[in-house]
Write an enzyme that holds these catalytic residues in place. Structure first.
Site, PDB file in Angstrom:
ATOM      1  N   ASP A  63       0.189  32.388  26.116  1.00 32.94           N
ATOM      2  CA  ASP A  63       0.580  33.630  25.467  1.00 32.94           C
ATOM      3  C   ASP A  63       1.740  33.332  24.528  1.00 32.94           C
ATOM      4  OD1 ASP A  63       2.514  33.222  27.417  1.00 32.94           O
ATOM      5  OD2 ASP A  63       2.374  35.220  28.286  1.00 32.94           O
ATOM      6  N   TYR A  65       5.377  32.989  22.643  1.00 36.97           N
ATOM      7  CA  TYR A  65       6.743  32.799  23.122  1.00 36.97           C
ATOM      8  C   TYR A  65       7.371  34.168  23.350  1.00 36.97           C
ATOM      9  CZ  TYR A  65       6.387  27.930  21.479  1.00 36.97           C
ATOM     10  OH  TYR A  65       6.005  26.623  21.280  1.00 36.97           O
ATOM     11  N   PHE A  76       2.054  27.982  20.018  1.00 39.50           N
ATOM     12  CA  PHE A  76       3.012  26.866  20.036  1.00 39.50           C
ATOM     13  C   PHE A  76       3.913  26.808  18.803  1.00 39.50           C
ATOM     14  CE2 PHE A  76      -0.533  25.356  22.707  1.00 39.50           C
ATOM     15  CZ  PHE A  76       0.143  25.196  23.901  1.00 39.50           C
ATOM     16  N   HIS A 184      -0.028  20.464  30.341  1.00 40.52           N
ATOM     17  CA  HIS A 184       0.631  21.299  29.328  1.00 40.52           C
ATOM     18  C   HIS A 184       1.841  20.564  28.756  1.00 40.52           C
ATOM     19  CE1 HIS A 184       2.762  24.795  27.635  1.00 40.52           C
ATOM     20  NE2 HIS A 184       1.583  25.377  27.617  1.00 40.52           N
TER      21      HIS A 184
END
Length: 238
Positions: A63, A65, A76, A184
């Site tokens: 989702d 930031y 990202f 991740h």
């Protein structure tokens, strides 16, 4: 039009479903009552920058930031002038390790999007300071439908799936597409398989093998792919 004419046509069936109408109503309430990211006009920034027929690569995030000023609608990425979050710093580090290139100081990742890299979060909004706060609103149904719609195109797609949440989406992806997975890039998991995973070179190798132009991952402000790819040995390394 919700996203773009082509994306809307690809997922047209979703817009009449009860979950979608409930999702849109709840998103409106969230923006009215709380600080929500990204800015409302950037909710669909990722597919608006990479139209349905232009997608070559999909990078899936969880989702947006949830810090003030960070989310810009691309997974990202952050706008220039915002301190890069640790996950983005680690992505840049793996890029350098993988392809030996130094990314420039453009953190928007628009240079990737302009080449067909869809930076798609599973949830397209989030409440300030509350990661995954919108995970159950219905966004996953919509973004899952976007992923599934890409299976219907003639051209295959390369997927980069980082982390458990993204890897779970692999069941939606047709086997004719390419998938590379790892941990991740967040500091909590990057040393458990993200570093050294070489996603960028793997994707470029697959693109070349399938007759497509590889991605210029360095994403400098002036995009000159001809100059970057004139060295055939570099393409083979990718």
């Amino acid at each position: 039009m919700v996203i773009t004419e082509k994306w809307d046509a690809a997922i047209a069936a979703e817009f009449d479903k009860p979950y979608y109408k409930a999702l849109m109503a709840e998103v409106e309430r969230e923006y009215a009552q709380y600080d929500v990211y990204p800015p409302r006009e950037s909710i669909f920034a990722a597919p608006q920058l990479v139209d349905y027929d232009k997608v070559k690569v999909v990078i899936l995030g969880q989702d947006p930031y949830h810090g003030a000023g960070q989310a810009n609608g691309l997974a990202f990425a952050v706008n220039n002038g915002i301190e890069p979050p640790p996950s983005l710093v680690n992505i840049f580090a793996e890029l350098k390790s993988d392809l030996g290139v130094e990314p420039n100081d453009d953190t928007t990742l628009v240079g990737w999007a302009n080449q067909g890299v869809l930076l798609l979060n599973a949830s397209l909004t989030v409440r300030a300071g509350a990661p995954q706060s919108h995970a159950n609103l219905g966004w996953h149904e919509l973004t899952d439908s976007m992923i599934e719609s890409l299976n219907n195109r003639a051209e295959p797609v390369a997927y980069i799936l980082w982390g458990m949440s993204a890897r779970q989406k692999s069941e939606l992806i047709s086997p004719r597409n390419f998938i590379t997975t790892s941990a991740h890039p967040s500091p909590l998991s990057a040393y458990r398989g993200f570093f050294g995973s070489k996603p960028f070179s793997k994707v470029n190798a697959w693109l070349v093998q399938n007759g497509m132009t590889p991605i210029y991952w360095q994403f400098t402000g002036k995009f000159e792919p001809a100059a970057y790819y004139k060295n055939s040995d570099r393409i083979k390394r990718c």
